[in-house]
Motif scaffolding. Structure first.
Motif, PDB file in Angstrom:
ATOM      1  N   LYS A 210      59.572 -41.112 -81.252  1.00  0.00           N
ATOM      2  CA  LYS A 210      59.351 -41.763 -82.530  1.00  0.00           C
ATOM      3  C   LYS A 210      58.087 -40.941 -83.144  1.00  0.00           C
ATOM      4  O   LYS A 210      58.057 -41.005 -84.415  1.00  0.00           O
ATOM      5  N   ARG A 211      57.186 -40.920 -82.394  1.00  0.00           N
ATOM      6  CA  ARG A 211      55.995 -40.015 -82.795  1.00  0.00           C
ATOM      7  C   ARG A 211      55.984 -38.615 -82.948  1.00  0.00           C
ATOM      8  O   ARG A 211      55.546 -37.924 -83.824  1.00  0.00           O
ATOM      9  N   ARG A 212      56.352 -38.032 -82.101  1.00  0.00           N
ATOM     10  CA  ARG A 212      56.711 -36.479 -81.816  1.00  0.00           C
ATOM     11  C   ARG A 212      57.895 -36.350 -82.323  1.00  0.00           C
ATOM     12  O   ARG A 212      59.103 -35.860 -81.599  1.00  0.00           O
ATOM     13  N   VAL A 213      58.290 -36.211 -83.672  1.00  0.00           N
ATOM     14  CA  VAL A 213      59.420 -36.062 -84.322  1.00  0.00           C
ATOM     15  C   VAL A 213      59.907 -34.855 -84.313  1.00  0.00           C
ATOM     16  O   VAL A 213      59.547 -33.946 -84.894  1.00  0.00           O
ATOM     17  N   ASN A 214      61.117 -34.622 -83.522  1.00  0.00           N
ATOM     18  CA  ASN A 214      61.750 -33.332 -83.489  1.00  0.00           C
ATOM     19  C   ASN A 214      63.023 -33.151 -84.729  1.00  0.00           C
ATOM     20  O   ASN A 214      63.725 -33.832 -85.031  1.00  0.00           O
ATOM     21  N   LYS A 215      62.724 -31.931 -85.422  1.00  0.00           N
ATOM     22  CA  LYS A 215      63.560 -31.909 -86.541  1.00  0.00           C
ATOM     23  C   LYS A 215      64.994 -31.736 -86.405  1.00  0.00           C
ATOM     24  O   LYS A 215      65.810 -32.113 -87.034  1.00  0.00           O
ATOM     25  N   GLY A 216      65.222 -31.363 -85.080  1.00  0.00           N
ATOM     26  CA  GLY A 216      66.692 -30.940 -84.719  1.00  0.00           C
ATOM     27  C   GLY A 216      67.280 -32.309 -84.238  1.00  0.00           C
ATOM     28  O   GLY A 216      68.385 -32.294 -83.766  1.00  0.00           O
ATOM     29  N   LYS A 217      66.455 -33.369 -84.191  1.00  0.00           N
ATOM     30  CA  LYS A 217      67.092 -34.818 -83.857  1.00  0.00           C
ATOM     31  C   LYS A 217      67.416 -35.001 -82.356  1.00  0.00           C
ATOM     32  O   LYS A 217      67.820 -36.109 -82.135  1.00  0.00           O
ATOM     33  N   GLU A 218      67.168 -33.933 -81.591  1.00  0.00           N
ATOM     34  CA  GLU A 218      67.596 -34.100 -80.203  1.00  0.00           C
ATOM     35  C   GLU A 218      66.515 -34.724 -79.458  1.00  0.00           C
ATOM     36  O   GLU A 218      65.573 -34.888 -79.790  1.00  0.00           O
ATOM     37  N   ASN A 219      66.725 -35.140 -78.148  1.00  0.00           N
ATOM     38  CA  ASN A 219      65.855 -36.112 -77.466  1.00  0.00           C
ATOM     39  C   ASN A 219      64.907 -34.970 -76.767  1.00  0.00           C
ATOM     40  O   ASN A 219      65.121 -34.556 -75.627  1.00  0.00           O
ATOM     41  N   SER A 220      63.589 -34.941 -77.555  1.00  0.00           N
ATOM     42  CA  SER A 220      62.737 -34.189 -77.052  1.00  0.00           C
ATOM     43  C   SER A 220      62.017 -34.433 -75.909  1.00  0.00           C
ATOM     44  O   SER A 220      61.595 -33.471 -74.924  1.00  0.00           O
ATOM     45  N   PHE A 221      62.034 -35.704 -75.617  1.00  0.00           N
ATOM     46  CA  PHE A 221      61.233 -36.085 -74.357  1.00  0.00           C
ATOM     47  C   PHE A 221      61.911 -35.720 -73.101  1.00  0.00           C
ATOM     48  O   PHE A 221      61.474 -34.888 -72.124  1.00  0.00           O
ATOM     49  N   LYS A 222      63.077 -35.868 -72.891  1.00  0.00           N
ATOM     50  CA  LYS A 222      63.961 -35.404 -71.882  1.00  0.00           C
ATOM     51  C   LYS A 222      63.922 -33.907 -71.627  1.00  0.00           C
ATOM     52  O   LYS A 222      63.582 -33.399 -70.599  1.00  0.00           O
ATOM     53  N   THR A 223      63.775 -33.276 -72.623  1.00  0.00           N
ATOM     54  CA  THR A 223      63.738 -31.823 -72.591  1.00  0.00           C
ATOM     55  C   THR A 223      62.388 -31.222 -72.013  1.00  0.00           C
ATOM     56  O   THR A 223      62.398 -30.375 -71.284  1.00  0.00           O
ATOM     57  N   ILE A 224      61.207 -31.859 -72.848  1.00  0.00           N
ATOM     58  CA  ILE A 224      59.995 -31.604 -72.193  1.00  0.00           C
ATOM     59  C   ILE A 224      59.936 -31.585 -70.670  1.00  0.00           C
ATOM     60  O   ILE A 224      59.237 -30.890 -70.002  1.00  0.00           O
ATOM     61  N   ILE A 225      60.399 -32.978 -70.375  1.00  0.00           N
ATOM     62  CA  ILE A 225      60.083 -33.356 -68.782  1.00  0.00           C
ATOM     63  C   ILE A 225      60.854 -32.219 -68.022  1.00  0.00           C
ATOM     64  O   ILE A 225      60.462 -31.904 -67.067  1.00  0.00           O
ATOM     65  N   LYS A 226      61.961 -31.932 -68.301  1.00  0.00           N
ATOM     66  CA  LYS A 226      62.989 -30.787 -67.597  1.00  0.00           C
ATOM     67  C   LYS A 226      62.126 -29.649 -67.611  1.00  0.00           C
ATOM     68  O   LYS A 226      62.114 -29.039 -66.666  1.00  0.00           O
ATOM     69  N   ASN A 227      61.535 -29.146 -68.607  1.00  0.00           N
ATOM     70  CA  ASN A 227      60.639 -28.021 -68.591  1.00  0.00           C
ATOM     71  C   ASN A 227      59.678 -28.127 -67.794  1.00  0.00           C
ATOM     72  O   ASN A 227      59.037 -27.082 -67.123  1.00  0.00           O
ATOM     73  N   LEU A 228      58.957 -29.396 -67.929  1.00  0.00           N
ATOM     74  CA  LEU A 228      57.651 -29.656 -67.150  1.00  0.00           C
ATOM     75  C   LEU A 228      58.022 -29.564 -65.580  1.00  0.00           C
ATOM     76  O   LEU A 228      57.327 -29.009 -64.806  1.00  0.00           O
ATOM     77  N   ASP A 229      59.208 -30.106 -65.232  1.00  0.00           N
ATOM     78  CA  ASP A 229      59.504 -30.148 -63.851  1.00  0.00           C
ATOM     79  C   ASP A 229      59.575 -28.840 -63.531  1.00  0.00           C
ATOM     80  O   ASP A 229      59.210 -28.411 -62.206  1.00  0.00           O
ATOM     81  N   TYR A 230      60.329 -27.554 -64.203  1.00  0.00           N
ATOM     82  CA  TYR A 230      60.223 -26.440 -63.746  1.00  0.00           C
ATOM     83  C   TYR A 230      58.899 -25.872 -63.385  1.00  0.00           C
ATOM     84  O   TYR A 230      58.627 -25.115 -62.437  1.00  0.00           O
ATOM     85  N   ILE A 231      58.036 -26.024 -64.307  1.00  0.00           N
ATOM     86  CA  ILE A 231      56.841 -25.501 -64.290  1.00  0.00           C
ATOM     87  C   ILE A 231      55.976 -26.090 -62.958  1.00  0.00           C
ATOM     88  O   ILE A 231      55.400 -25.051 -62.195  1.00  0.00           O
ATOM     89  N   ILE A 232      56.070 -27.264 -63.039  1.00  0.00           N
ATOM     90  CA  ILE A 232      55.325 -27.918 -61.668  1.00  0.00           C
ATOM     91  C   ILE A 232      55.915 -27.661 -60.603  1.00  0.00           C
ATOM     92  O   ILE A 232      55.392 -27.125 -59.425  1.00  0.00           O
ATOM     93  N   GLN A 233      57.322 -27.921 -60.173  1.00  0.00           N
ATOM     94  CA  GLN A 233      57.950 -27.632 -59.048  1.00  0.00           C
ATOM     95  C   GLN A 233      57.756 -26.153 -58.570  1.00  0.00           C
ATOM     96  O   GLN A 233      57.924 -25.916 -57.263  1.00  0.00           O
ATOM     97  N   ASN A 234      57.632 -25.304 -59.370  1.00  0.00           N
ATOM     98  CA  ASN A 234      57.810 -23.888 -59.117  1.00  0.00           C
ATOM     99  C   ASN A 234      56.234 -23.261 -59.141  1.00  0.00           C
ATOM    100  O   ASN A 234      55.899 -22.073 -58.841  1.00  0.00           O
ATOM    101  N   ASN A 235      55.283 -24.274 -59.354  1.00  0.00           N
ATOM    102  CA  ASN A 235      53.631 -23.631 -59.028  1.00  0.00           C
ATOM    103  C   ASN A 235      53.573 -22.432 -60.227  1.00  0.00           C
ATOM    104  O   ASN A 235      52.937 -21.816 -59.686  1.00  0.00           O
TER     105      ASN A 235
END
Length: 431
Positions: A210-235
């Motif tokens: 609601k606050r970090r409004v993605n112009k494409g209307k997709e669920n930005s939170f889930k995508t950001i967390i998925k990308n963060l998973d890759y960064i952290i899990q792979n050091n």
């Protein structure tokens, strides 16, 4: 026998058991019981050990020490001899988000082209040679830098080649909303001394979206967390700088976000900054949101202390000292931002604002204008403000938005004293 005094750069916090003393100049902290604190300067015969320690760590200084002059001399010496370049390159001023509080709102979208990127490299080579730069930190930013990724792919190798040519030590940072930070993009940045990632998450899924409004209307939170998973899990990087912007619309939900992060990743990978939403330039659309949900300075103290305790309770690393602004890009001798339109600006918050332009890399021109206004420092020193080494006279953009003049002081001494008095007690008494 010499007479001594407490350094003007110390502030003293009374607790039930004694006094916590913080030296803002060298970041030292010491605790003294009440009896020692009251007598160490007067009855020195019985406190030689304590007196020696306080002198060595510069909590006290000889009575005739001119700390004001010494501070200015040291500041100018370090500033003049600095061979460090704090470099920010905007790949675009456009963004795929439309956050209601964004300080860059209303700025037209420009995109860095290959031709202009090569002009940046040419300008930087001249600047490096002329100013004897030895070390640099390159921040890839925007707007949202990942929406012009094709230029990042060209920019990073060119910068690497330039810095290696002149034996310049460098590290790469990226400031992003994280939505488009794919595996391929992460792997590319990691090849170029990637040391810092800053991204923003303002709450759990519903609140963040609601606050970090993605112009494409997709669920930005889930995508950001998925990308963060890759960064952290792979050091891919040692530390993630996670910013949480808060105001009245989301502040109560922040602890739930902290719980989520701790459960999913632990706490060691994060340095969390609590971002206060403040007003931007006059007539900007973001000010409507801030008028509705913004937090006053008095409220800020209450909320900050509350969130600070929540961070400590969950085991996140926090600083014992709270600071506004500090020695930012604008105040450094070699610090600036290169916009995609060719203009060079001095202040991070001044992107897209004509009042902060200091040059043009296409024309290979830059002024020696800097925002280290000594008159303001002298004003603060005259007031014997112990927090000067923390705030370095405050934010130039805040001074501009509040006073219409970058050279006017924007003092937050009372707030610094109130918050640091509380954080020091929490940090050292509850440790």
């Amino acid at each position: 026998m010499k007479n001594y005094k407490w350094s003007m750069f110390t502030f003293h916090v009374n607790t039930e058991n004694g006094v916590i003393i913080n030296n803002t100049l060298n970041h030292g902290v010491i605790f003294l019981d009440r009896k020692t604190y009251n007598n160490v300067l007067q009855d020195r015969k019985d406190y030689q050990k304590e007196l020696k320690e306080l002198l060595e760590q510069e909590f006290i200084v000889p009575e005739n020490t001119d700390e004001k002059s010494l501070f200015i001399e040291s500041l100018l010496k370090e500033w003049n001899e600095c061979g460090f370049l704090d470099l920010h390159i905007l790949t675009t001023t456009g963004c795929n988000f439309k956050c209601p509080y964004c300080y860059q709102c209303g700025i037209s979208a420009e995109y860095l082209t290959k031709e202009k990127m090569l002009k940046e490299i040419e300008f930087l080579e001249n600047y490096i040679k002329k100013n004897h730069i030895k070390e640099t930190r390159v921040e890839i930013t925007g707007g949202e830098p990942t929406i012009n990724w094709q230029i990042v792919e060209k920019l990073l190798p060119e910068l690497n080649k330039l810095f290696n040519k002149y034996n310049i030590k460098y590290e790469t940072l990226i400031v992003t909303n994280g939505l488009l930070l794919t595996k391929e993009k992460v792997d590319l940045i990691a090849k170029y001394n990637w040391k810092r990632l800053q991204l923003t998450i303002d709450g759990l899924e519903a609140i963040h979206n609601k606050r970090r409004v993605n112009k494409g209307k997709e669920n930005s939170f889930k995508t950001i967390i998925k990308n963060l998973d890759y960064i952290i899990q792979n050091n891919k990087i040692d530390i993630v700088n996670l910013r949480i912007n808060y105001d009245k619309s989301n502040v109560e939900s922040v602890p739930k976000l902290l719980d989520f992060l701790k459960k999913r990743y632990g706490t060691e990978k994060f340095r969390i900054s609590l971002g206060l939403i403040t007003k931007t330039v006059k007539d900007a659309e973001a000010n409507e949101f801030i008028d509705k949900y913004g937090i006053t300075e008095e409220e800020f103290k209450k909320y900050y202390i509350k969130l600070y305790k929540e961070l400590i309770k969950r085991g996140f690393e926090v600083s014992d000292v709270f600071s506004f602004d500090g020695m930012c890009t604008a105040k450094l001798k070699h610090g600036f931002l290169m916009q995609p339109d060719g203009k060079i600006v001095k202040c991070v918050s001044g992107v897209g604002r004509k009042e902060f332009i200091i040059g043009n890399y296409i024309k290979n021109k830059i002024t020696d204008e800097n925002y280290l206004f000594l008159d303001i420092y002298k004003e603060c020193l005259a007031k014997k403000c112990p927090f000067l080494p923390l705030c370095h006279t405050g934010c130039r953009f805040d001074a501009f938005t509040k006073n219409g003049d970058k050279k006017k002081i924007c003092c937050k001494r009372d707030l610094l004293e109130e918050i640091n008095s509380e954080t020091l007690k929490i940090y050292y008494e509850e440790d």
